[in-house]
Design an enzyme around this catalytic site. Structure first.
Site, PDB file in Angstrom:
ATOM      1  N   CYS A   1     -39.722 -21.557  -8.617  1.00  0.00           N
ATOM      2  CA  CYS A   1     -38.293 -21.875  -8.523  1.00  0.00           C
ATOM      3  C   CYS A   1     -38.062 -22.460  -7.133  1.00  0.00           C
ATOM      4  CB  CYS A   1     -37.494 -20.581  -8.700  1.00  0.00           C
ATOM      5  SG  CYS A   1     -35.721 -20.768  -8.464  1.00  0.00           S
TER       6      CYS A   1
ATOM      7  N   CYS B   1     -36.297 -29.236  -9.195  1.00  0.00           N
ATOM      8  CA  CYS B   1     -35.934 -27.949  -9.798  1.00  0.00           C
ATOM      9  C   CYS B   1     -36.837 -27.795 -11.016  1.00  0.00           C
ATOM     10  CB  CYS B   1     -34.469 -27.949 -10.214  1.00  0.00           C
ATOM     11  SG  CYS B   1     -34.003 -26.618 -11.343  1.00  0.00           S
TER      12      CYS B   1
HETATM   13  N1  DGL Z   1     -35.463 -23.504 -11.635  1.00  0.00           N
HETATM   14  C1  DGL Z   1     -34.916 -23.274 -10.346  1.00  0.00           C
HETATM   15  C2  DGL Z   1     -35.335 -24.284  -9.313  1.00  0.00           C
HETATM   16  O1  DGL Z   1     -36.465 -24.733  -9.371  1.00  0.00           O
HETATM   17  C3  DGL Z   1     -33.520 -22.717 -10.221  1.00  0.00           C
HETATM   18  C4  DGL Z   1     -32.449 -23.318 -10.996  1.00  0.00           C
HETATM   19  C5  DGL Z   1     -31.185 -22.503 -10.956  1.00  0.00           C
HETATM   20  O2  DGL Z   1     -31.220 -21.353 -11.409  1.00  0.00           O
HETATM   21  O3  DGL Z   1     -30.177 -23.014 -10.475  1.00  0.00           O
HETATM   22  O4  DGL Z   1     -34.621 -24.618  -8.420  1.00  0.00           O
END
Ligand code: DGL
Length: 257
Positions: free
Chosen positions: A75, A184
């Site tokens: 993430c 993301c």
């Molecule tokens: N999948 C995550 C990222 O890579 C977070 C997305 C979120 O929950 O806003 O930033």
């Protein structure tokens, strides 16, 4: 039977980190993975950074108590807010965090226009600023995409709703970007829709493969590679079978390249 200490934990705010898990499984199919998605608290990327840091820390603490052999923060938002804290707290532990693949995008397009699409928390973070300071003359466009994560969490990564959403976020950049960084981990699931929007002339970059390689390097150096059989276990803070089914289908179906 394997103990939890044999597992590589892969975490995300929700289902996005499965785009990284896919790369990990492709590279190291013989490993055991425990994927934890915090979908009850998703999205992280529009919350205050301190809150994201606290939620990430709590998730990691729970996993550490159970015993794992390595942690992959799949993430970008959690990496941006919490990776330093985690490394301080667990200095002897293998912790790999994904970051937007800005470097390869800029190095391959030194004269070109590069878009970085990510959550507001990632785009505002000091970590990204530091990275961008390494390329002061680059033609960079920061593109926040709040709302995209929710569509992926709802199983709508490749849908008319996604097309409509992307038209507002990426519409102004059509024909103007040489490269687009998907900063993301939820975004790679929207690649078919992003391609429909941007066409074939914009190169797409994400950090999943690099993160998987770095994880293998760290495990190898520590003598912690497992020689099979591998498996994937899914857990989620939402006590709902629908989300586990979505996790399984995102891992196994050919949603994107
Ligand atoms: N999948 C995550 C990222 O890579 C977070 C997305 C979120 O929950 O806003 O930033």
């Amino acid at each position: 039977m394997a103990s939890k200490a044999d597992y590589i934990a892969v975490i995300d705010s929700g289902v996005g980190g499965i785009s990284v898990l896919r790369k990990l499984v492709q590279l190291m199919p013989q490993e055991r993975y425990l994927y934890f998605g915090d979908s009850a608290n998703a999205p992280y990327g529009t919350k205050p950074a301190a809150q994201v840091q606290a939620m990430t820390e709590a998730t990691v603490e729970r996993l550490m108590k159970r015993g794992i052999k390595a942690l992959v923060v799949a993430c970008n938002t959690a990496t941006a807010t919490a990776i330093e804290l985690l490394r301080e707290k667990y200095p002897d532990f293998i912790i790999v965090g994904i970051e937007p693949a800005v470097k390869p995008a800029i190095l391959q397009h030194p004269e070109g226009a590069v878009g970085i699409m990510a959550t507001p928390v990632t785009l505002q973070g000091e970590k990204l600023e530091k990275l961008l300071r390494m390329f002061p003359h680059s033609n960079i466009h920061k593109i926040p995409a709040p709302g995209l994560v929710e569509l992926v969490e709802a199983g709508l990564a490749n849908s008319p709703q996604m097309d409509e959403f992307l038209a507002t976020v990426l519409g102004p950049y059509v024909g103007k970007l040489d490269a687009l960084v998907l900063g993301c981990t939820h975004y790679p699931f929207a690649i078919p829709a992003i391609r429909r929007m941007m066409g074939e002339n914009t190169d797409l970059y994400d950090g999943g493969a690099g993160t998987a390689l770095q994880t293998r390097r760290r495990l190898e150096a520590a003598g912690l590679l497992h020689d099979g059989p591998g498996c994937v276990v899914f857990e989620n803070s939402l006590e709902d079978p629908t989300i586990i089914n979505l996790c399984k289908s995102l891992l196994t179906e050919a949603h994107y390249g």
